[in-house]
Design a protein around this motif. Structure first.
Motif, PDB file in Angstrom:
ATOM      1  N   SER A 105      -0.118   3.855   5.852  1.00 47.22           N
ATOM      2  CA  SER A 105       0.311   2.478   5.585  1.00 47.22           C
ATOM      3  C   SER A 105       1.538   2.123   6.418  1.00 47.22           C
ATOM      4  O   SER A 105       1.670   0.997   6.896  1.00 47.22           O
ATOM      5  CB  SER A 105       0.610   2.306   4.091  1.00 47.22           C
TER       6      SER A 105
ATOM      7  N   ARG B 215       0.826  -1.207   0.000  1.00 49.90           N
ATOM      8  CA  ARG B 215       0.000   0.000   0.000  1.00 49.90           C
ATOM      9  C   ARG B 215       0.860   1.256   0.000  1.00 49.90           C
ATOM     10  O   ARG B 215       0.555   2.251  -0.657  1.00 49.90           O
ATOM     11  CB  ARG B 215      -0.931  -0.007   1.212  1.00 49.90           C
TER      12      ARG B 215
ATOM     13  N   SER C  84      -5.643   4.464   4.248  1.00 48.22           N
ATOM     14  CA  SER C  84      -4.587   3.496   3.926  1.00 48.22           C
ATOM     15  C   SER C  84      -4.455   2.439   5.012  1.00 48.22           C
ATOM     16  O   SER C  84      -4.303   1.242   4.719  1.00 48.22           O
ATOM     17  CB  SER C  84      -3.254   4.222   3.746  1.00 48.22           C
TER      18      SER C  84
END
Length: 428
Positions: A277, A151, A328
């Motif tokens: 992320s 990600r 995220s």
């Protein structure tokens, strides 16, 4: 399931590092392509309807064939599906470049290109979602780290580095971005070709394709945890699309920003997404995955409200960064749990059903956003969207709590341990 941060972390295997490298280069190519496509389309037509058709052509395959694509992925060798799909997408782009050089570039050609590349995305993304847990043995801790890296690459290369590169490359020649994206697919295909094979399901175990596709959707709908993990991005896409539809007008008329300021707001989103992320695993280790998902739902609601109430670029930029970070982290954690608990033979179909649910909400949100902005002003889509994001907090509290996530992970591990014991006995 929470883990002890002081425990040494097992290294991610070499096979995953190759997938990560391929995905990173491909994400850069996607960022270049997705930025250059509207520029290329605008050089061919100024008709807003045709421009919207080109944009919609990439999404349409998911709505038409997403579930069938997941069923095919569960039948085939997933590694082979990925490298052949990327090779085919590279050939498509090189063909488009050749057409541009011959003077054949046209709106119908762009529509067909976007549609066929979207078909390829169904197969590649679904196969990747099913292949990664295979090479990581569905270990929940490894999946969180692996998905955080994947990600993060998307946020940086697709959302931050790729778009300005795409704009610059377009100034060198309108087909140049297509060449760069094609090369990224060639690289991805060659790297994935070297990965371990993923044996296809025996023909004797197969049923009619549509029945197999429906089986994945039923599995998703019958599991409250999996359904909750899928409803979160569906509500998120609905809420975000309502605002995205009018965001450029919001930035110009409510925040009084020009092109540079608008670009900086988008940069805030990319930076926030990368940080989200990066930090997702640490937050999950401290709060548990369910607790982290509750936190991200609350942050998304607060951030969306702050955007709708913001009166200058700085608070709105901070809210965009927080929203992107929470989004995220949600994607990393939700995907990791899904990959850890869904049986391998169903992973492609369940991933496709989840993606279809999330994507199907986006156009509805965009339509609502346009109507709200027209009827009630440019702030209305964000404030109404915050209500839907608030509902996602209730989903996290009731459907994806720590207790339910940990119980599902424990049951999945018990099933895998039983299967390993049975295989070991069969070998003896």
């Amino acid at each position: 399931m929470s883990s002890n941060p002081s425990q040494p972390k097992a290294p991610l295997p070499k096979a995953f590092r190759r997938v990560w490298a391929a995905a990173s280069v491909s994400s850069f190519g996607d960022g270049v392509y997705l930025t250059a496509l509207p520029l290329l389309a605008a050089s061919l037509t100024r008709d807003p309807l045709l421009l919207s058709v080109i944009s919609a052509a990439a999404l349409l395959p998911w709505l038409m064939f997403g579930l069938v694509g997941g069923a095919l992925v569960d039948r085939w060798d997933r590694r082979r599906t990925m490298w052949l799909t990327d090779a085919a997408r590279a050939l498509l782009l090189f063909a488009a470049v050749a057409g541009a050089a011959a003077g054949w570039l046209s709106v119908p050609l762009l529509i067909a290109l976007a549609f066929l590349l979207g078909m390829g995305q169904i197969l590649f993304d679904t196969a990747a979602a099913a292949y990664v847990p295979e090479i990581l043995d569905r270990d929940a801790a490894l999946l969180k780290r692996a998905n955080a890296r994947l990600r993060g690459s998307v946020d940086v290369l697709d959302g931050f580095v790729g778009p300005p590169a795409g704009s610059f490359l377009f100034t060198l020649g309108r087909a140049v971005p297509l060449v760069v994206d094609a090369v990224s697919f060639v690289f991805s295909s060659l790297v994935i070709r070297l990965l371990p094979a993923s044996p296809p399901r025996p023909r004797a175990d197969r049923r009619p394709l549509l029945k197999e596709a429906a089986e994945g959707a039923r599995y998703l709908l019958r599991s409250p945890l999996l359904l909750g993990l899928s409803l979160r991005p569906a509500l998120g896409n609905f809420a975000f699309s309502a605002g995205t539809a009018v965001f450029v007008l919001f930035a110009q008329e409510e925040l009084h920003l020009g092109a540079t300021g608008f670009g900086l707001l988008l940069t805030c989103e990319a930076v926030g997404g990368f940080l989200g992320s990066l930090l997702s695993g640490r937050v999950s280790d401290r709060l548990g995955t369910g607790g982290a998902l509750i936190l991200t739902a609350v942050l998304l609601t607060i951030a969306q409200t702050s955007i709708g109430l913001g009166d200058s670029a700085v608070p709105v930029g901070l809210a965009l960064a927080v929203r992107a970070a929470a989004l995220s982290a949600t994607i990393v954690l939700s995907g990791s749990v899904r990959q850890a608990i869904v049986p391998g033979e169903l992973m492609g179909r369940v991933a496709a059903a989840s993606r279809l649910l999330a994507l199907g909400a986006a156009p509805l949100g965009a339509l609502l956003g346009g109507w709200l902005a027209t009827a009630h002003g440019l702030r209305a889509p964000y404030l109404v969207g915050a209500v839907f994001l608030g509902a996602s907090t209730l989903i996290s509290l009731t459907m994806t709590s720590n207790r339910k996530v940990e119980a599902a992970l424990a049951e999945a591990e018990r099933v895998r341990a039983t299967e390993r014991t049975e295989r070991s006995g069969a070998v003896r």
